[in-house]
Design a protein around this motif. Sequence first.
Motif, mmCIF file in Angstrom:
data_model
loop_
_atom_site.group_PDB
_atom_site.id
_atom_site.type_symbol
_atom_site.label_atom_id
_atom_site.label_comp_id
_atom_site.label_asym_id
_atom_site.label_seq_id
_atom_site.Cartn_x
_atom_site.Cartn_y
_atom_site.Cartn_z
ATOM 1 N N ALA A 64 19.668 -23.865 9.286
ATOM 2 C CA ALA A 64 18.527 -24.723 8.956
ATOM 3 C C ALA A 64 17.284 -24.110 9.606
ATOM 4 O O ALA A 64 17.272 -23.860 10.811
ATOM 5 N N VAL A 65 16.276 -23.854 8.799
ATOM 6 C CA VAL A 65 15.077 -23.164 9.262
ATOM 7 C C VAL A 65 13.896 -24.134 9.340
ATOM 8 O O VAL A 65 13.512 -24.720 8.330
ATOM 9 N N PRO A 66 13.310 -24.301 10.530
ATOM 10 C CA PRO A 66 12.103 -25.121 10.642
ATOM 11 C C PRO A 66 10.861 -24.307 10.270
ATOM 12 O O PRO A 66 10.783 -23.106 10.558
ATOM 13 N N MET A 67 9.915 -24.975 9.627
ATOM 14 C CA MET A 67 8.628 -24.374 9.274
ATOM 15 C C MET A 67 7.537 -25.358 9.668
ATOM 16 O O MET A 67 7.547 -26.495 9.218
ATOM 17 N N LEU A 68 6.616 -24.903 10.499
ATOM 18 C CA LEU A 68 5.507 -25.742 10.928
ATOM 19 C C LEU A 68 4.251 -25.300 10.191
ATOM 20 O O LEU A 68 4.003 -24.096 10.039
ATOM 21 N N ASN A 69 3.487 -26.267 9.722
ATOM 22 C CA ASN A 69 2.245 -26.027 8.979
ATOM 23 C C ASN A 69 2.443 -25.041 7.820
ATOM 24 O O ASN A 69 1.663 -24.101 7.651
ATOM 25 N N PRO A 70 3.490 -25.257 6.993
ATOM 26 C CA PRO A 70 3.744 -24.320 5.894
ATOM 27 C C PRO A 70 2.686 -24.427 4.795
ATOM 28 O O PRO A 70 2.210 -25.522 4.471
ATOM 29 N N LYS A 71 2.324 -23.282 4.259
ATOM 30 C CA LYS A 71 1.380 -23.207 3.135
ATOM 31 C C LYS A 71 1.961 -22.253 2.104
ATOM 32 O O LYS A 71 2.301 -21.113 2.423
ATOM 33 N N ILE A 72 2.065 -22.726 0.876
ATOM 34 C CA ILE A 72 2.497 -21.862 -0.219
ATOM 35 C C ILE A 72 1.273 -21.083 -0.676
ATOM 36 O O ILE A 72 0.293 -21.682 -1.123
ATOM 37 N N ILE A 73 1.328 -19.760 -0.525
ATOM 38 C CA ILE A 73 0.155 -18.945 -0.839
ATOM 39 C C ILE A 73 0.294 -18.186 -2.155
ATOM 40 O O ILE A 73 -0.682 -17.631 -2.657
ATOM 41 N N LYS A 74 1.496 -18.172 -2.712
ATOM 42 C CA LYS A 74 1.716 -17.516 -3.995
ATOM 43 C C LYS A 74 2.899 -18.182 -4.674
ATOM 44 O O LYS A 74 3.885 -18.518 -4.017
ATOM 45 N N GLN A 75 2.771 -18.376 -5.981
ATOM 46 C CA GLN A 75 3.871 -18.962 -6.751
ATOM 47 C C GLN A 75 3.930 -18.290 -8.115
ATOM 48 O O GLN A 75 2.906 -18.013 -8.726
ATOM 49 N N GLN A 76 5.160 -18.026 -8.549
ATOM 50 C CA GLN A 76 5.372 -17.312 -9.800
ATOM 51 C C GLN A 76 6.506 -17.943 -10.589
ATOM 52 O O GLN A 76 7.431 -18.496 -10.005
ATOM 53 N N LEU A 77 6.432 -17.803 -11.889
ATOM 54 C CA LEU A 77 7.492 -18.197 -12.817
ATOM 55 C C LEU A 77 7.763 -19.699 -12.795
ATOM 56 O O LEU A 77 8.794 -20.165 -12.305
#
Length: 136
Positions: A64-77
Amino acid sequence: MIKPVVHDPAILSQVAVPATKLDANTVTDLLDTLQANSANCVGMAANMIGVNQQIIVVQMGPVAVPMLNPKIIKQQLPYQTTEGCLSLTGERPTKRYKQITVQFLDRQFQSQQQTFSDFIAQIIQHEVDHLAGILI
């Protein structure tokens, strides 16, 4: 500590505020709560346990991976799918992207950037939506 899961749309619809180093206990609580709900859940956002911070945890295989303040900066498909949520009943249609790139802070508050695909990308998108107050 395992926390109760929030089901109130008014709480889940709030936009989360950035996490700080003082939020380490929330990361632990999210990981514990995800583990306790592992039969029905593959990701959680802090607002799902009543904490309005930009923190998510994502089950990636055995880790299980924690992510703090995540921002999606690129999205495809883009594609259409249906999703369920531990905080909501039933499944709902939604648009997701097959591949995304995310900037986030790890548990040690070190900056990370990583590209994710397929189901892991879908989980992250779902949890990042939670942080924005978006419910499926």
